[in-house]
Design an enzyme around this catalytic site. Structure first.
Site, short mmCIF file in Angstrom:
data_model
loop_
_atom_site.label_atom_id
_atom_site.label_comp_id
_atom_site.label_asym_id
_atom_site.label_seq_id
_atom_site.Cartn_x
_atom_site.Cartn_y
_atom_site.Cartn_z
N ASP A 64 0.73 -1.47 0.12
CA ASP A 64 -0.05 0.20 0.21
C ASP A 64 0.62 1.19 -0.23
O ASP A 64 1.98 1.33 0.51
CB ASP A 64 -0.99 -0.11 1.21
CG ASP A 64 -1.92 -0.88 1.24
OD1 ASP A 64 -2.30 -1.72 0.14
OD2 ASP A 64 -2.01 -1.68 2.66
N ASP A 70 0.70 8.36 8.03
CA ASP A 70 0.55 6.69 8.34
C ASP A 70 1.92 6.87 9.23
O ASP A 70 2.38 5.63 9.98
CB ASP A 70 0.94 6.12 7.09
CG ASP A 70 -0.48 5.87 6.90
OD1 ASP A 70 -1.33 5.66 7.21
OD2 ASP A 70 -0.67 5.42 4.85
N GLU A 93 1.26 -2.35 10.80
CA GLU A 93 1.25 -2.34 9.52
C GLU A 93 2.43 -1.58 8.86
O GLU A 93 2.66 -1.83 7.50
CB GLU A 93 -0.05 -2.30 9.05
CG GLU A 93 -0.46 -2.48 7.79
CD GLU A 93 -1.70 -1.54 7.69
OE1 GLU A 93 -2.79 -1.13 8.27
OE2 GLU A 93 -1.49 -0.75 6.20
N GLU A 94 2.56 -0.45 9.26
CA GLU A 94 3.69 0.14 8.05
C GLU A 94 4.98 -0.45 8.12
O GLU A 94 6.46 0.34 7.53
CB GLU A 94 3.34 1.71 8.61
CG GLU A 94 2.13 2.18 8.51
CD GLU A 94 2.15 2.33 7.03
OE1 GLU A 94 2.44 2.04 6.72
OE2 GLU A 94 -0.35 2.13 7.19
N ASP A 114 -2.17 -1.12 13.91
CA ASP A 114 -2.67 -0.51 12.52
C ASP A 114 -2.84 0.95 12.58
O ASP A 114 -3.91 1.61 13.08
CB ASP A 114 -3.97 -0.39 11.57
CG ASP A 114 -3.96 0.04 10.89
OD1 ASP A 114 -2.65 1.46 10.13
OD2 ASP A 114 -5.00 -0.16 9.30
N LEU A 116 -2.36 4.15 11.17
CA LEU A 116 -4.06 5.12 10.79
C LEU A 116 -4.46 4.63 9.87
O LEU A 116 -4.00 4.20 8.85
CB LEU A 116 -2.99 6.38 10.40
CG LEU A 116 -4.27 7.75 10.63
CD1 LEU A 116 -4.66 7.44 11.45
CD2 LEU A 116 -2.79 8.76 9.87
N ASP A 117 -5.59 3.75 10.41
CA ASP A 117 -6.19 2.99 9.38
C ASP A 117 -7.11 3.88 8.72
O ASP A 117 -7.39 4.97 8.60
CB ASP A 117 -7.20 1.93 9.76
CG ASP A 117 -8.13 1.29 9.56
OD1 ASP A 117 -7.67 0.67 8.83
OD2 ASP A 117 -9.65 1.90 9.84
N GLU A 270 -5.64 -5.42 11.81
CA GLU A 270 -7.08 -4.96 11.51
C GLU A 270 -8.20 -6.37 12.10
O GLU A 270 -9.23 -6.28 12.93
CB GLU A 270 -7.54 -4.66 10.34
CG GLU A 270 -6.34 -3.43 9.96
CD GLU A 270 -6.42 -3.45 8.79
OE1 GLU A 270 -6.11 -3.99 7.39
OE2 GLU A 270 -6.70 -1.88 7.64
P1 FDP Z 1 -7.12 1.76 3.62
O1 FDP Z 1 -6.90 1.28 2.28
O2 FDP Z 1 -7.67 3.17 2.60
O3 FDP Z 1 -6.31 2.55 4.20
O4 FDP Z 1 -7.34 -0.68 5.85
C1 FDP Z 1 -7.75 -0.80 4.17
C2 FDP Z 1 -9.39 -0.05 4.19
O5 FDP Z 1 -8.95 1.53 4.04
C3 FDP Z 1 -10.18 -0.08 5.65
O6 FDP Z 1 -9.76 0.79 6.24
C4 FDP Z 1 -11.27 -0.11 4.77
O7 FDP Z 1 -12.19 -0.35 5.13
C5 FDP Z 1 -10.52 -0.88 2.86
O8 FDP Z 1 -9.53 -0.36 3.04
C6 FDP Z 1 -10.96 -0.13 2.11
O9 FDP Z 1 -11.22 -0.63 1.08
P2 FDP Z 1 -11.96 -0.48 -0.61
O10 FDP Z 1 -11.30 1.31 -1.10
O11 FDP Z 1 -11.54 -1.88 -1.43
O12 FDP Z 1 -13.69 -0.29 -0.20
#
Ligand code: FDP
Length: 324
Positions: A64, A70, A93-94, A114, A116-117, A270
């Site tokens: 990511d 983050d 996570e980072e 995580d 910053l989610d 998560e």
């Molecule tokens: P993000 O990639 O923006 O960090 O942790 C991953 C996450 O967000 C979740 O917080 C969120 O529910 C999901 O991904 C969103 O994924 P989509 O954009 O594929 O819906």
């Protein structure tokens, strides 16, 4: 002052002989999370003004894109957790590798987080959050990388913080889920949600509907059944979606799809912590195949499909997926 007559997080933890928080040092770990979250929420709210939005130009262990916030949040929590003296290791996570505190420096807890989610929502002023799973080191254990690969069911506590229209820290210990709202004037978290139980009625379902075309047939059927029964709400930040569903009744689903056999979300950072919170509040968490908390982790950054929320609806959804 707003917090007058309310129990602060500090006061609540000090009386930890009740409420299931009996382990030495756990209160200090939670206060370190609270302290870090105060700093993070300030950075989140000031980010545009401080020119701190945007990416670092790097990708993390899950490929990511890393946002600047983050990376900053990760540094903040590693610092506050290190300083509390009760943490033996941190998985983040980072960070590709865990931070391990050797010998006398480390304490008795292992924290996986995580920091910053909801990264994709950072730049657009939409709710985001931080997530923490907390395990106790095994007696006499010398902590190494493998020590972090623990079952979700072995967590002793889990917490998350939502940076939304207010900042709320939700703490779960065995059979207890409580919410504390940050009083930004005093800088203290005050008890505002003394006994969180997921409501019996499921009101919402939260899923990325854009993925429906890449789901296998049984999963597509399960999502369509949710659509027929419930209102859709999808923030796209797991913490924010989960928090709403926990308080109002609802189910979150990020299932496996044709290109993501293991889903999108991280088991250790998560799914396990939020699965623990859900279960302590009377809800459930499943991968669609097994209980999240029973998944034996193979590696720190592994992903899992996630179906999370009201127990009866999670069970029904899983049954449809399994029926094939
Ligand atoms: P993000 O990639 O923006 O960090 O942790 C991953 C996450 O967000 C979740 O917080 C969120 O529910 C999901 O991904 C969103 O994924 P989509 O954009 O594929 O819906």
């Amino acid at each position: 002052m707003v917090t007058k007559n309310r129990t602060t997080l500090q006061e609540y933890l000090s009386s930890r002989s009740r409420e299931g928080i009996q382990n030495d040092g756990l209160g200090a770990v939670i206060m370190a999370i609270a302290e870090g979250s105060c700093q993070v929420q300030q950075q989140v709210r000031q980010a545009a003004l401080a020119d701190a939005l945007g990416t670092t130009g790097e990708t993390n262990a899950s490929s990511d894109v890393v946002q600047r916030l983050d990376a900053d949040s990760s540094d903040i929590f590693v610092e506050t957790l290190s300083r509390c003296g009760q943490v033996a290791a941190i998985g983040c996570e980072e960070k590709e590798d865990p931070v391990i505190f050797a010998g006398d420096v480390g304490g008795g807890y292992i924290v996986l987080m995580d920091p910053l989610d909801g990264s994709s929502n950072i730049d657009v002023a939409v709710s985001i959050g931080s997530i923490f799973g907390i395990w106790q080191k095994k007696p006499g254990e010398t902590v190494n990388d493998d020590s972090l690969l623990r079952l979700g069911s072995e967590q002793v506590a889990a917490a998350y913080v939502v940076y939304g229209s207010s900042t709320v820290l939700v703490l779960a210990t065995e059979n207890n889920v409580r919410g504390f709202t940050l009083d930004t004037e005093s800088g203290a978290y005050a008890l505002t949600h003394p006994d969180i139980k997921i409501p019996d009625n499921c009101t919402y379902y939260s899923t990325n509907e854009g993925n429906i075309k890449v789901l296998d047939e049984p999963t597509k059927k399960a999502i369509t059944l949710l659509r027929d029964k419930y209102s859709q709400r999808y923030v796209g930040s797991l913490v924010a979606d989960f928090h709403r569903n926990l308080l109002k009744g609802g189910i979150f689903a990020y299932p496996a799809d044709q290109s993501r056999k293991d889903g999108r979300l991280r088991l250790m950072y998560e799914a396990n912590p939020l699965g623990y919170v859900a279960e302590q509040a009377g809800g459930a968490a499943s991968s669609g195949y097994e209980r999240i908390m029973d998944i034996v982790p193979q590696e720190l950054h592994q992903k899992t499909p996630l179906i999370l929320g009201n127990k009866d609806v999670v069970d029904e959804t899983v049954a449809v997926i399994k029926a094939g």
